[in-house]
Scaffold this motif. Structure first.
Motif, PDB file in Angstrom:
ATOM      1  N   GLU A 114       1.485  -3.357  -3.440  1.00  0.00           N
ATOM      2  CA  GLU A 114       2.341  -2.700  -3.999  1.00  0.00           C
ATOM      3  C   GLU A 114       2.827  -2.674  -5.506  1.00  0.00           C
ATOM      4  O   GLU A 114       2.723  -1.842  -5.866  1.00  0.00           O
ATOM      5  CB  GLU A 114       3.463  -2.176  -3.301  1.00  0.00           C
ATOM      6  CG  GLU A 114       3.608  -2.559  -1.716  1.00  0.00           C
ATOM      7  CD  GLU A 114       2.898  -3.165  -0.985  1.00  0.00           C
ATOM      8  OE1 GLU A 114       2.995  -2.927   0.351  1.00  0.00           O
ATOM      9  OE2 GLU A 114       3.524  -4.409  -1.249  1.00  0.00           O
ATOM     10  N   LYS A 115       3.000  -4.024  -5.820  1.00  0.00           N
ATOM     11  CA  LYS A 115       3.130  -4.197  -7.359  1.00  0.00           C
ATOM     12  C   LYS A 115       1.546  -4.003  -7.932  1.00  0.00           C
ATOM     13  O   LYS A 115       1.733  -3.271  -9.557  1.00  0.00           O
ATOM     14  CB  LYS A 115       3.642  -5.582  -7.902  1.00  0.00           C
ATOM     15  CG  LYS A 115       4.425  -5.835  -6.716  1.00  0.00           C
ATOM     16  CD  LYS A 115       6.074  -5.746  -7.280  1.00  0.00           C
ATOM     17  CE  LYS A 115       5.817  -6.077  -8.841  1.00  0.00           C
ATOM     18  NZ  LYS A 115       7.454  -5.347  -9.376  1.00  0.00           N
ATOM     19  N   PHE A 116       0.432  -4.561  -6.901  1.00  0.00           N
ATOM     20  CA  PHE A 116      -0.912  -3.793  -8.122  1.00  0.00           C
ATOM     21  C   PHE A 116      -1.426  -2.283  -7.920  1.00  0.00           C
ATOM     22  O   PHE A 116      -1.860  -1.749  -8.473  1.00  0.00           O
ATOM     23  CB  PHE A 116      -2.254  -5.306  -7.782  1.00  0.00           C
ATOM     24  CG  PHE A 116      -1.680  -6.294  -7.851  1.00  0.00           C
ATOM     25  CD1 PHE A 116      -2.365  -6.611  -8.988  1.00  0.00           C
ATOM     26  CD2 PHE A 116      -1.001  -7.092  -6.860  1.00  0.00           C
ATOM     27  CE1 PHE A 116      -1.969  -8.228  -9.632  1.00  0.00           C
ATOM     28  CE2 PHE A 116      -0.894  -8.696  -7.975  1.00  0.00           C
ATOM     29  CZ  PHE A 116      -1.107  -8.640  -8.427  1.00  0.00           C
ATOM     30  N   GLU A 117      -0.807  -1.866  -7.196  1.00  0.00           N
ATOM     31  CA  GLU A 117      -1.244  -0.827  -6.593  1.00  0.00           C
ATOM     32  C   GLU A 117      -0.878   0.554  -7.435  1.00  0.00           C
ATOM     33  O   GLU A 117      -0.844   1.543  -8.174  1.00  0.00           O
ATOM     34  CB  GLU A 117      -0.790  -0.061  -5.330  1.00  0.00           C
ATOM     35  CG  GLU A 117      -1.184  -0.599  -3.909  1.00  0.00           C
ATOM     36  CD  GLU A 117      -0.917  -1.070  -2.708  1.00  0.00           C
ATOM     37  OE1 GLU A 117      -0.304  -0.026  -2.426  1.00  0.00           O
ATOM     38  OE2 GLU A 117      -2.030  -1.134  -1.549  1.00  0.00           O
ATOM     39  N   LYS A 118       1.028   0.102  -7.902  1.00  0.00           N
ATOM     40  CA  LYS A 118       1.687   0.638  -8.887  1.00  0.00           C
ATOM     41  C   LYS A 118       1.386   0.560 -10.651  1.00  0.00           C
ATOM     42  O   LYS A 118       1.355   1.265 -11.036  1.00  0.00           O
ATOM     43  CB  LYS A 118       2.932   0.250  -9.217  1.00  0.00           C
ATOM     44  CG  LYS A 118       3.436   0.182  -7.985  1.00  0.00           C
ATOM     45  CD  LYS A 118       5.307  -0.518  -8.233  1.00  0.00           C
ATOM     46  CE  LYS A 118       5.637   0.398  -7.072  1.00  0.00           C
ATOM     47  NZ  LYS A 118       7.342  -0.071  -6.944  1.00  0.00           N
ATOM     48  N   LEU A 119       0.107  -0.470 -10.838  1.00  0.00           N
ATOM     49  CA  LEU A 119      -0.769  -0.386 -12.030  1.00  0.00           C
ATOM     50  C   LEU A 119      -2.054   0.081 -11.645  1.00  0.00           C
ATOM     51  O   LEU A 119      -2.773   0.309 -12.562  1.00  0.00           O
ATOM     52  CB  LEU A 119      -0.945  -1.837 -12.485  1.00  0.00           C
ATOM     53  CG  LEU A 119       0.481  -2.841 -12.895  1.00  0.00           C
ATOM     54  CD1 LEU A 119       0.291  -4.070 -13.227  1.00  0.00           C
ATOM     55  CD2 LEU A 119       0.882  -1.621 -13.822  1.00  0.00           C
ATOM     56  N   LYS A 120      -2.532   0.308 -10.427  1.00  0.00           N
ATOM     57  CA  LYS A 120      -3.435   1.306  -9.800  1.00  0.00           C
ATOM     58  C   LYS A 120      -5.046   0.135 -10.208  1.00  0.00           C
ATOM     59  O   LYS A 120      -6.027   0.997 -10.786  1.00  0.00           O
ATOM     60  CB  LYS A 120      -3.722   2.198 -11.455  1.00  0.00           C
ATOM     61  CG  LYS A 120      -2.683   4.185 -11.220  1.00  0.00           C
ATOM     62  CD  LYS A 120      -3.117   5.305 -11.744  1.00  0.00           C
ATOM     63  CE  LYS A 120      -2.343   6.197 -11.997  1.00  0.00           C
ATOM     64  NZ  LYS A 120      -2.593   6.847 -12.784  1.00  0.00           N
ATOM     65  N   ILE A 121      -4.256  -0.576 -10.004  1.00  0.00           N
ATOM     66  CA  ILE A 121      -5.402  -1.870  -9.218  1.00  0.00           C
ATOM     67  C   ILE A 121      -5.723  -2.129  -8.182  1.00  0.00           C
ATOM     68  O   ILE A 121      -4.999  -2.415  -7.463  1.00  0.00           O
ATOM     69  CB  ILE A 121      -4.712  -3.638 -10.258  1.00  0.00           C
ATOM     70  CG1 ILE A 121      -4.571  -3.140 -11.743  1.00  0.00           C
ATOM     71  CG2 ILE A 121      -5.852  -4.358  -9.220  1.00  0.00           C
ATOM     72  CD1 ILE A 121      -3.669  -4.107 -12.316  1.00  0.00           C
ATOM     73  N   SER A 122      -6.609  -1.652  -7.819  1.00  0.00           N
ATOM     74  CA  SER A 122      -7.429  -1.855  -6.492  1.00  0.00           C
ATOM     75  C   SER A 122      -7.384  -4.052  -5.707  1.00  0.00           C
ATOM     76  O   SER A 122      -8.335  -3.980  -6.813  1.00  0.00           O
ATOM     77  CB  SER A 122      -8.499  -1.132  -6.236  1.00  0.00           C
ATOM     78  OG  SER A 122      -8.727  -0.012  -6.254  1.00  0.00           O
ATOM     79  N   ILE A 123      -7.354  -3.830  -4.182  1.00  0.00           N
ATOM     80  CA  ILE A 123      -7.682  -4.847  -3.767  1.00  0.00           C
ATOM     81  C   ILE A 123      -8.457  -4.967  -3.041  1.00  0.00           C
ATOM     82  O   ILE A 123      -8.373  -4.382  -2.156  1.00  0.00           O
ATOM     83  CB  ILE A 123      -6.153  -6.094  -3.929  1.00  0.00           C
ATOM     84  CG1 ILE A 123      -4.733  -5.578  -4.890  1.00  0.00           C
ATOM     85  CG2 ILE A 123      -5.813  -6.721  -3.187  1.00  0.00           C
ATOM     86  CD1 ILE A 123      -3.768  -5.974  -4.427  1.00  0.00           C
ATOM     87  N   PHE A 124      -9.463  -6.235  -2.973  1.00  0.00           N
ATOM     88  CA  PHE A 124     -10.496  -6.208  -2.120  1.00  0.00           C
ATOM     89  C   PHE A 124      -9.932  -7.416  -1.782  1.00  0.00           C
ATOM     90  O   PHE A 124     -10.535  -8.249  -1.929  1.00  0.00           O
ATOM     91  CB  PHE A 124     -11.733  -5.527  -1.915  1.00  0.00           C
ATOM     92  CG  PHE A 124     -11.383  -3.832  -3.661  1.00  0.00           C
ATOM     93  CD1 PHE A 124     -12.387  -3.343  -2.241  1.00  0.00           C
ATOM     94  CD2 PHE A 124     -11.453  -4.709  -4.800  1.00  0.00           C
ATOM     95  CE1 PHE A 124     -12.150  -2.238  -3.020  1.00  0.00           C
ATOM     96  CE2 PHE A 124     -11.109  -3.421  -5.099  1.00  0.00           C
ATOM     97  CZ  PHE A 124     -11.899  -2.370  -4.182  1.00  0.00           C
TER      98      PHE A 124
END
Length: 210
Positions: A114-124
């Motif tokens: 969620e911390k990355f999602e707030k920065l619009k960073i997609s995780i794979f």
């Protein structure tokens, strides 16, 4: 000075800071930055200069400026451990970086998605682009050429007399290239190349094939 290599009929540039740029896709690959590691060690009493905290961000700025990529893909271990003060610096860096940012999660990436999602960073867990597999751990998979990290590769070379030097490197086998660790406080692991392997060492501001 960058070094041009052709892999699977595609053009890539190796950068002496440790990143790899895929020209056709305008995609910059970076592995093992280990942000937060300096703060983590300082917290437990290690004598690491405070200014080392900012070094990785200055180097990220440099390589992004050199290539101006459309996308940046971190191949795992972007952060060393849990949240610390360096997350705020990372937020600021993301805010001023125009590139889209992707993260292929590594074993150290334990910060909540969620911390990355707030920065619009997609995780794979991994990415496949054309015939290329992007992972954190080395893996040779039939039908793909792999770009990965995790190992922090280096190679030992003989100098004058009994002198030995250990240099970080891009380590390429037939179907895989392991990127060096981008982070400045990471250490390296020496690899012994086979005759068919290709090794591109980082020597100051240059890439030298050995």
């Amino acid at each position: 000075m960058t070094h041009k290599v052709e892999i699977e009929n595609k053009l890539f540039f190796l950068h002496p800071l440790g990143g790899l740029f895929w020209e056709e896709k305008s995609l910059l690959l970076i592995s093992d930055v280990h942000l937060g590691k300096v703060s983590h060690f300082r917290k437990f009493g290690a004598a690491v200069p405070r200014k080392a905290i900012h070094k990785n961000f200055l180097l990220l700025d440099k390589i992004v400026s050199d290539f101006q990529p459309f996308q940046i893909c971190f191949l795992g271990d972007l952060f060393h451990s849990s949240l610390n003060k360096e997350w705020e610096l990372f937020e600021n860096w993301v805010g001023k970086t125009p590139s889209e940012i992707l993260l292929v999660a590594g074993n150290h990436d334990i910060i909540a998605p969620e911390k990355f999602e707030k920065l619009k960073i997609s995780i794979f867990p991994e990415l496949i682009i054309d015939s290329f597999l992007l992972t954190h751990h080395p893996e040779e998979r039939e039908g793909y050429f792999t770009f990965c990290g995790h190992i922090h590769p280096s190679i030992k070379l003989k100098g004058f007399g009994r002198e030995r030097i250990k240099l970080p490197c891009f380590f390429k086998s037939k179907n895989q290239m392991i990127l060096p660790a981008f982070g400045q406080f990471t250490g390296t692991h020496s690899l012994d190349p086979e005759d068919s392997d290709e090794v591109f060492t980082i020597v100051e501001d240059s890439i030298i094939k050995v």
